[in-house]
Design an enzyme around this catalytic site. Sequence first.
Site, PDB file in Angstrom:
ATOM      1  N   HIS A  15       9.675  10.774 -25.095  1.00  0.00           N
ATOM      2  CA  HIS A  15       8.966  12.044 -24.953  1.00  0.00           C
ATOM      3  C   HIS A  15       7.817  12.093 -25.979  1.00  0.00           C
ATOM      4  O   HIS A  15       7.668  11.235 -26.824  1.00  0.00           O
ATOM      5  CB  HIS A  15       9.902  13.254 -25.104  1.00  0.00           C
ATOM      6  CG  HIS A  15      10.219  13.658 -26.502  1.00  0.00           C
ATOM      7  ND1 HIS A  15      10.513  14.953 -26.852  1.00  0.00           N
ATOM      8  CD2 HIS A  15      10.301  12.945 -27.653  1.00  0.00           C
ATOM      9  CE1 HIS A  15      10.761  15.014 -28.142  1.00  0.00           C
ATOM     10  NE2 HIS A  15      10.644  13.832 -28.660  1.00  0.00           N
ATOM     11  N   CYS A  34       5.074  13.433 -33.847  1.00  0.00           N
ATOM     12  CA  CYS A  34       5.864  13.685 -32.636  1.00  0.00           C
ATOM     13  C   CYS A  34       4.979  13.824 -31.413  1.00  0.00           C
ATOM     14  O   CYS A  34       5.476  13.881 -30.290  1.00  0.00           O
ATOM     15  CB  CYS A  34       6.719  14.948 -32.799  1.00  0.00           C
ATOM     16  SG  CYS A  34       7.904  14.817 -34.153  1.00  0.00           S
ATOM     17  N   HIS A  40       7.349   8.477 -28.143  1.00  0.00           N
ATOM     18  CA  HIS A  40       8.424   7.875 -28.939  1.00  0.00           C
ATOM     19  C   HIS A  40       9.709   8.263 -28.209  1.00  0.00           C
ATOM     20  O   HIS A  40       9.631   8.746 -27.074  1.00  0.00           O
ATOM     21  CB  HIS A  40       8.388   8.372 -30.399  1.00  0.00           C
ATOM     22  CG  HIS A  40       8.634   9.820 -30.541  1.00  0.00           C
ATOM     23  ND1 HIS A  40       7.696  10.775 -30.200  1.00  0.00           N
ATOM     24  CD2 HIS A  40       9.724  10.519 -30.951  1.00  0.00           C
ATOM     25  CE1 HIS A  40       8.181  11.983 -30.410  1.00  0.00           C
ATOM     26  NE2 HIS A  40       9.415  11.858 -30.854  1.00  0.00           N
ATOM     27  N   HIS A  42      14.338   9.026 -28.240  1.00  0.00           N
ATOM     28  CA  HIS A  42      15.574   9.386 -28.940  1.00  0.00           C
ATOM     29  C   HIS A  42      16.806   8.992 -28.121  1.00  0.00           C
ATOM     30  O   HIS A  42      16.744   8.905 -26.898  1.00  0.00           O
ATOM     31  CB  HIS A  42      15.640  10.895 -29.190  1.00  0.00           C
ATOM     32  CG  HIS A  42      14.543  11.434 -30.047  1.00  0.00           C
ATOM     33  ND1 HIS A  42      14.480  11.190 -31.392  1.00  0.00           N
ATOM     34  CD2 HIS A  42      13.456  12.205 -29.760  1.00  0.00           C
ATOM     35  CE1 HIS A  42      13.407  11.778 -31.896  1.00  0.00           C
ATOM     36  NE2 HIS A  42      12.765  12.397 -30.930  1.00  0.00           N
ATOM     37  N   ASP A  80      18.261  10.357 -18.288  1.00  0.00           N
ATOM     38  CA  ASP A  80      18.540   9.096 -18.983  1.00  0.00           C
ATOM     39  C   ASP A  80      17.534   8.004 -18.609  1.00  0.00           C
ATOM     40  O   ASP A  80      17.251   7.783 -17.425  1.00  0.00           O
ATOM     41  CB  ASP A  80      19.957   8.616 -18.650  1.00  0.00           C
ATOM     42  CG  ASP A  80      20.367   7.432 -19.514  1.00  0.00           C
ATOM     43  OD1 ASP A  80      20.060   7.447 -20.723  1.00  0.00           O
ATOM     44  OD2 ASP A  80      20.972   6.487 -18.974  1.00  0.00           O
ATOM     45  N   HIS A  81      17.046   7.316 -19.631  1.00  0.00           N
ATOM     46  CA  HIS A  81      16.068   6.234 -19.462  1.00  0.00           C
ATOM     47  C   HIS A  81      14.804   6.720 -18.755  1.00  0.00           C
ATOM     48  O   HIS A  81      14.144   5.951 -18.051  1.00  0.00           O
ATOM     49  CB  HIS A  81      16.680   5.037 -18.724  1.00  0.00           C
ATOM     50  CG  HIS A  81      17.517   4.167 -19.614  1.00  0.00           C
ATOM     51  ND1 HIS A  81      18.785   4.503 -19.977  1.00  0.00           N
ATOM     52  CD2 HIS A  81      17.263   2.973 -20.218  1.00  0.00           C
ATOM     53  CE1 HIS A  81      19.286   3.560 -20.769  1.00  0.00           C
ATOM     54  NE2 HIS A  81      18.392   2.622 -20.935  1.00  0.00           N
ATOM     55  N   GLU A 125      18.908  15.756 -31.269  1.00  0.00           N
ATOM     56  CA  GLU A 125      17.725  14.913 -31.045  1.00  0.00           C
ATOM     57  C   GLU A 125      17.818  13.668 -31.934  1.00  0.00           C
ATOM     58  O   GLU A 125      17.443  12.574 -31.538  1.00  0.00           O
ATOM     59  CB  GLU A 125      16.467  15.710 -31.367  1.00  0.00           C
ATOM     60  CG  GLU A 125      15.208  15.044 -30.874  1.00  0.00           C
ATOM     61  CD  GLU A 125      13.986  15.931 -31.049  1.00  0.00           C
ATOM     62  OE1 GLU A 125      13.565  16.557 -30.064  1.00  0.00           O
ATOM     63  OE2 GLU A 125      13.440  16.002 -32.176  1.00  0.00           O
TER      64      GLU A 125
END
Lengths: 135, 135, 135, 135, 135, 135
Positions: A15, A34, A40, A42, A80-81, A125
């Site tokens: 994100h 950010c 980047h 998480h 996810d992913h 996060e």
Amino acid sequence: MKVKVSRKAHFNAAHRLYRKDWDDKRNNQIFGKCSNPNFHGHNYELIVSVNGEIDEETGFVIDVKVLKDLIKSEIEDAFDHKNLNLEVPEFMELNPTAENIAVVTWKKLRPHIDLKHELEVVLYETPRNFVTFSG
Amino acid sequence: MKVKVSRKAHFNAAHRLYRKDWDDKRNNQIFGKCSNPNFHGHNYELIVSVNGEIDEETGFVIDVKVLKDLIKSEIEDAFDHKNLNLEVPEFMELNPTAENIAVVTWKKLRPHIDLKHELEVVLYETPRNFVTFSG
Amino acid sequence: MKVKVSRKAHFNAAHRLYRKDWDDKRNNQIFGKCSNPNFHGHNYELIVSVNGEIDEETGFVIDVKVLKDLIKSEIEDAFDHKNLNLEVPEFMELNPTAENIAVVTWKKLRPHIDLKHELEVVLYETPRNFVTFSG
Amino acid sequence: MKVKVSRKAHFNAAHRLYRKDWDDKRNNQIFGKCSNPNFHGHNYELIVSVNGEIDEETGFVIDVKVLKDLIKSEIEDAFDHKNLNLEVPEFMELNPTAENIAVVTWKKLRPHIDLKHELEVVLYETPRNFVTFSG
Amino acid sequence: MKVKVSRKAHFNAAHRLYRKDWDDKRNNQIFGKCSNPNFHGHNYELIVSVNGEIDEETGFVIDVKVLKDLIKSEIEDAFDHKNLNLEVPEFMELNPTAENIAVVTWKKLRPHIDLKHELEVVLYETPRNFVTFSG
Amino acid sequence: MKVKVSRKAHFNAAHRLYRKDWDDKRNNQIFGKCSNPNFHGHNYELIVSVNGEIDEETGFVIDVKVLKDLIKSEIEDAFDHKNLNLEVPEFMELNPTAENIAVVTWKKLRPHIDLKHELEVVLYETPRNFVTFSG
């Protein structure tokens, strides 16, 4: 005899913190690293809790397997992913801060949970930053 | 000046999800592999919290050593290395779901905690499944 | 360029420490409450590690998805929600200590891992007790 | 749309449980080995939570970097690698129990958090003992 | 069939990094805030591992209860709630760095472990700093 | 008297598993959802260990503050909040698998660690997947 039943789940995603209606300079000023335009990511840890009366017959508030499957179909399969900004419809116009991801998660799960039950979402996060939303 | 004091404890035990008044087929249908007649087991992690005013003299709400000893005598000694269904009186007629274990734990501790204090029990059945009961 | 790739898995099971050729008194003398005839249980955490050269093409030593699926089919499906003494063939004549469970896990996995790779198994019986076996 | 934002921090310190107006015998009677005159110490883990409305523009309740810096300047810089009894003014006349450290932490942070936000402090004295204060 | 059996234990203590034969300035120059003359402290987590052949009769390398009791009598009773510099003989002339505490722990345990077994000590000074010593 | 000193660090980053010399179909076939062209991401946990003789004067193998600062300048500043494929030179032509990230981390740190010391890197890509490289 109200008990809160909690289930921990996991997804990882890319994100950036970003508002389309701000230019890059302002995004960078407010969101710092950010807001890296290349993204980047998480490992998000998610705890979903359902609060309600114990069913006297089963001894369950909610079957945790049902809760696990619901989190998978509604949240893990969706997030996810993925790149949250580019691929998840809810965040195409909404900044994917931890706060907003928790609210979106809650809203996606709420219609599938019995209305007599309360719903709470905790979203990590990072191991040191997390948020809680209860509606 | 109310503070909640929490103590983490541990016990491991065998159990099965099971109602005596249901036949095996129905037990299996509702509880799945958790109803295995040969039992399975867990490392239960238990967090007991006592909420109340700080005693101005000691700076304690409750001496955590007292709380630790109470959890040992009332819960760990009763549940640890036991078969909950066969050996723990409270679960001979009550399905040992995480919800019910948390309620039984709370009821066993409540008479030993000052009535002016609130009591909360969190029970982890696995690192990903846990329940909370506050009376 | 040897790298060790590790994957964490989970199963929960009932067991008792017990030798058939010893009477109950001797079993109790040596194994204490771990020999409770009604069984107790654990959430076993398992870390399986494969050590070998990085494949230059993929950048993998072993695809962790392959490793995850292997642990599921060989170990989790065989041990999870089972009574190790009564239902798992390897422990019908072998005392299911953490040491022996680790060795059996290693032996079940070894034939499925490329012989040029080393294999290591870490098994947590509780968060405070664990064992390591490398063949 | 109230969300609780939590940040985890860390400091380690020496302390003893002790009241100046009690003699050593009484301190020892009530506080046991925690009153060792030569001190002992802990790795304190601290979770600070701010509860409030999401700012629609940023998607933040509070910028977690701001919260992190505030915890550093007000708490970590004041408590880390210190002897709480001898070097931290707030505990020169106040027994540094976990309860009192949580209250002092809360009072030091409260003036720096917007009054429309609620503040909660969780303090782990050990991995098994922790306290929660919300004002 | 060599297996490594590990047991996790815990103690908390005060200490300072300090050499008696250096003046305060030099101690402060080399050890920084860790040399605070008023001490600071930690929750030390300790993992003691014994590596050896599985005893075919018991299925144990070492009975983990024996190992747990040994760690308690030799290490926890000696270090817990103590000031390492002032109260623990081994550190009166030896700087209590994590490295030295691990070596001292190993030396205190070694005479009590069968010589055919290897011994390893892991000592966490904080969740982010730890050391390993194997003799 | 060789002791291994370990320091845990953290960075989060976006990446995709991808070879430029393969087409999207082949990348997807081998790397699955980890090859999502829009990237995904992780909270990487990193443990860097330095193994060597204890310096008799300081009681250190290496000052952990020096190690912490080295990890920050060489690894965290280079990888944190970055897109590994697009922004980190080492991965522009090298697939950023956990294995390769661990090797690159090791190679970036090695020149800064005394040659008489051994160096080990453990990299957690998720809490369940991690790799270890020792050169």
